[in-house]
Every structure is written in C-alpha cells, then in structure tokens.
Design a protein around this motif. Structure first.
Motif, short mmCIF file in Angstrom:
data_model
loop_
_atom_site.label_atom_id
_atom_site.label_comp_id
_atom_site.label_asym_id
_atom_site.label_seq_id
_atom_site.Cartn_x
_atom_site.Cartn_y
_atom_site.Cartn_z
N LEU A 106 46.36 47.94 49.91
CA LEU A 106 45.20 47.72 49.05
C LEU A 106 45.00 46.23 48.76
O LEU A 106 43.86 45.74 48.79
CB LEU A 106 45.38 48.50 47.74
CG LEU A 106 45.14 50.01 47.81
CD1 LEU A 106 45.68 50.69 46.55
CD2 LEU A 106 43.66 50.31 47.98
N GLN A 107 46.08 45.51 48.50
CA GLN A 107 45.96 44.08 48.27
C GLN A 107 45.47 43.35 49.52
O GLN A 107 44.65 42.43 49.44
CB GLN A 107 47.31 43.51 47.81
CG GLN A 107 47.74 43.98 46.43
CD GLN A 107 46.80 43.50 45.33
OE1 GLN A 107 46.16 42.47 45.45
NE2 GLN A 107 46.71 44.28 44.25
N ALA A 108 45.99 43.76 50.69
CA ALA A 108 45.55 43.14 51.94
C ALA A 108 44.08 43.41 52.20
O ALA A 108 43.33 42.54 52.68
CB ALA A 108 46.40 43.65 53.10
N ALA A 109 43.62 44.63 51.88
CA ALA A 109 42.21 44.96 52.06
C ALA A 109 41.32 44.12 51.15
O ALA A 109 40.26 43.62 51.57
CB ALA A 109 41.99 46.45 51.79
N ALA A 110 41.75 43.93 49.91
CA ALA A 110 40.98 43.10 48.98
C ALA A 110 40.92 41.66 49.46
O ALA A 110 39.87 41.00 49.36
CB ALA A 110 41.60 43.17 47.58
N GLN A 111 42.03 41.16 49.99
CA GLN A 111 42.03 39.79 50.51
C GLN A 111 41.10 39.65 51.71
O GLN A 111 40.41 38.63 51.86
CB GLN A 111 43.45 39.40 50.89
CG GLN A 111 44.37 39.24 49.69
CD GLN A 111 45.82 38.99 50.09
OE1 GLN A 111 46.14 38.91 51.29
NE2 GLN A 111 46.71 38.89 49.11
N SER A 112 41.05 40.65 52.58
CA SER A 112 40.14 40.62 53.72
C SER A 112 38.69 40.62 53.25
O SER A 112 37.84 39.89 53.79
CB SER A 112 40.40 41.82 54.64
OG SER A 112 41.70 41.78 55.18
N PHE A 113 38.40 41.42 52.24
CA PHE A 113 37.04 41.46 51.69
C PHE A 113 36.66 40.10 51.13
O PHE A 113 35.56 39.58 51.41
CB PHE A 113 36.96 42.53 50.60
CG PHE A 113 35.62 42.61 49.93
CD1 PHE A 113 34.62 43.42 50.43
CD2 PHE A 113 35.36 41.87 48.77
CE1 PHE A 113 33.37 43.50 49.80
CE2 PHE A 113 34.12 41.94 48.14
CZ PHE A 113 33.13 42.75 48.67
N ASP A 114 37.53 39.48 50.34
CA ASP A 114 37.23 38.18 49.75
C ASP A 114 37.07 37.11 50.82
O ASP A 114 36.23 36.22 50.71
CB ASP A 114 38.34 37.77 48.78
CG ASP A 114 38.34 38.62 47.52
OD1 ASP A 114 37.32 39.26 47.24
OD2 ASP A 114 39.38 38.65 46.82
N ALA A 115 37.90 37.18 51.89
CA ALA A 115 37.87 36.15 52.93
C ALA A 115 36.53 36.13 53.65
O ALA A 115 35.99 35.07 53.94
CB ALA A 115 39.00 36.37 53.92
N VAL A 116 35.99 37.30 53.96
CA VAL A 116 34.74 37.34 54.71
C VAL A 116 33.52 37.20 53.80
O VAL A 116 32.45 36.79 54.24
CB VAL A 116 34.62 38.63 55.55
CG1 VAL A 116 35.79 38.74 56.51
CG2 VAL A 116 34.55 39.86 54.66
N THR A 117 33.67 37.56 52.52
CA THR A 117 32.52 37.54 51.62
C THR A 117 32.35 36.19 50.94
O THR A 117 31.24 35.68 50.81
CB THR A 117 32.66 38.64 50.55
OG1 THR A 117 32.87 39.90 51.19
CG2 THR A 117 31.40 38.72 49.68
N TYR A 118 33.46 35.59 50.53
CA TYR A 118 33.39 34.36 49.75
C TYR A 118 34.13 33.19 50.39
O TYR A 118 34.00 32.07 49.94
CB TYR A 118 33.96 34.59 48.34
CG TYR A 118 33.48 35.86 47.71
CD1 TYR A 118 32.12 36.05 47.44
CD2 TYR A 118 34.36 36.89 47.41
CE1 TYR A 118 31.67 37.22 46.89
CE2 TYR A 118 33.92 38.07 46.85
CZ TYR A 118 32.57 38.25 46.58
OH TYR A 118 32.10 39.41 46.04
N GLY A 119 34.89 33.45 51.45
CA GLY A 119 35.66 32.39 52.08
C GLY A 119 35.12 31.93 53.41
O GLY A 119 35.75 31.13 54.10
N ALA A 120 33.96 32.45 53.82
CA ALA A 120 33.30 32.05 55.08
C ALA A 120 34.19 32.30 56.28
O ALA A 120 34.08 31.62 57.29
CB ALA A 120 32.89 30.58 55.02
N ARG A 121 35.06 33.31 56.21
CA ARG A 121 35.87 33.67 57.37
C ARG A 121 35.15 34.75 58.18
O ARG A 121 34.26 35.44 57.68
CB ARG A 121 37.25 34.17 56.93
CG ARG A 121 38.07 33.12 56.18
CD ARG A 121 38.33 31.92 57.06
NE ARG A 121 39.07 30.88 56.36
CZ ARG A 121 40.40 30.81 56.36
NH1 ARG A 121 41.11 31.70 57.00
NH2 ARG A 121 41.01 29.83 55.71
#
Length: 230
Positions: free
Chosen positions: A182-197
């Motif tokens: 769950l933590q890894a999924a949240a990090q992936s969401f943040d990376a593509v949504t707010y981190g321009a990844r």
C-alpha cells in the motif's frame, strides 16, 4: 558622385576650369553642403534596415565569441564543438531522467479531485488508459479504485481531501499484511501525479495485482476486551 567629401579639412578646393583660379569653400559651408548631399533619399535606398543592422551586430558578436572560445579551448574549433555536444547530451539525459522540472507542492493534494465515482468506474477508466498505453493515468485511476473500494467496504471512512499516503497509512491498520504494498502504491501515485515521473506497465501491473488482492483479503479487526463472566 562627381566630387569627394573630405572630412577634417579646413576648406574644400574646387576647380572650375583649366585657366580659372581655384574656388576655396570654408569648412562649415562645405560640411553643410555634404550633409545636404548625403541626406538625399537616393543614398538611403540600399541601406540596411535597423533590424538588419542589429542582426548583423548580433552575428558579429556570436562569431567573435566562438572565435575567442575556440582559441582558448584545447583542439580549437573542433574541441569547442565536442564540448558543446557533450553539454547538450548531458542536458538531454538529465531532462529524460528527471522529467520536466516542477515546483514541489507544499503538501500532497487530495487523492480525488473530481466528481465521486465508484470503484468499478475507476477500474474501468484504469483499464481503458492501460489499453492505450497511458500508464500515468492508468496508475492514478487504479490507486483511486483501490481506495474507493476500501471505502465501499467500510474499511476506510469516506473523507474528502484524503491523500494517497494517508489512505495507505489508514488502510494498513486493517490490512497489515499489505502495508508495504500500500505504501509503495501511494508512492507510485505521488511520483506520477506530482513528481513528473513516468509510469510503466510493470508499475501498473503491481497496482492491479494489489487491487485484486485487497478485495480478497479479510481485514484484521481490533480485539475487543471481554467483560467478566456473569
């Protein structure tokens, strides 16, 4: 022109004929006559425009700059060219690796930013994006589907403004066996949504597997202390 304008002379000497004495014109009247002559529009027809003169000065400056740089660079012009190519390649590599620079948000924005949709609707949107290879949008919708599914199962309280990190932390309390995922999924969401990844297909597949696993996992309920026997 039939005559020449001599700058800096105290007088202009003109000859009117072979036997006539020369005519001497003082400097001030001669200068005024020359200015009147040169102000004739016929002399300005082929003169470069102001923009053309500015461009000419700019390219002269660029040429002087490269000439000076090539003189100070080992290998001369070829060495300078190699250095420029190397710098451009480095910039391109950093741009590709880090993506377009974005200012980091002061706090994580909300997970849901549009009208309420069901988990099934989010899953359908995720599959549609995945079918077109739009992995960023597919990852976002799959994460929203997981959180909405947990809300529909009453494992999370519906709360506007919840972030992906908050949802993962809260869900980990009732689904501890999936806390890491769950933590890894949240990090992936943040990376593509707010981190321009840029997300990839394996990233989306991991979220899809987790989403399916969560629907089949029974929550861990907190044990309620029993009262004394009657």
């Amino acid at each position: 022109m039939t005559g020449a304008v001599l700058h800096g002379l105290t007088a202009v000497v003109l000859r009117t004929g072979d036997d006539d004495p020369p005519v001497t014109i003082p400097r001030a009247p001669a200068r005024e006559a020359a200015e009147r002559e040169l102000s004739d529009p016929a002399y300005q027809e082929n003169a470069p425009s102001l923009l053309q003169r500015a461009l000419n000065r700019f390219w002269e400056w660029v040429d002087d700059l490269f000439t000076a740089a090539s003189g100070a660079t080992p290998g001369g012009g070829l060495g300078l060219f190699v250095i420029i190519i190397a710098v451009l390649a480095l910039i391109a590599a950093l741009w590709w690796r880090l993506g377009t620079p974005h200012r980091a948000p002061s706090s994580s924005p909300a997970l849901f930013d549009d009208r309420p949709r069901t988990a099934a609707e989010h899953r359908a949107a995720a599959e549609a994006h995945a079918a077109q290879g739009h992995w960023n949008q597919a990852v976002q919708e799959r994460m929203r589907a997981m959180v909405r599914s947990l809300e529909e199962r009453a494992l999370l309280d519906p709360r506007p403004g919840r972030t992906a990190d908050e949802a993962a932390a809260e869900a980990s309390q009732t689904l501890p066996t999936h806390a890491t995922e769950l933590q890894a999924a949240a990090q992936s969401f943040d990376a593509v949504t707010y981190g321009a990844r840029t997300a990839t297909e394996p990233t989306y597949n991991r979220l899809t597997t987790l989403d399916k696993a969560l629907t089949q996992t029974r929550p861990t309920l907190t044990n309620t202390p029993q009262g004394p026997p009657n």
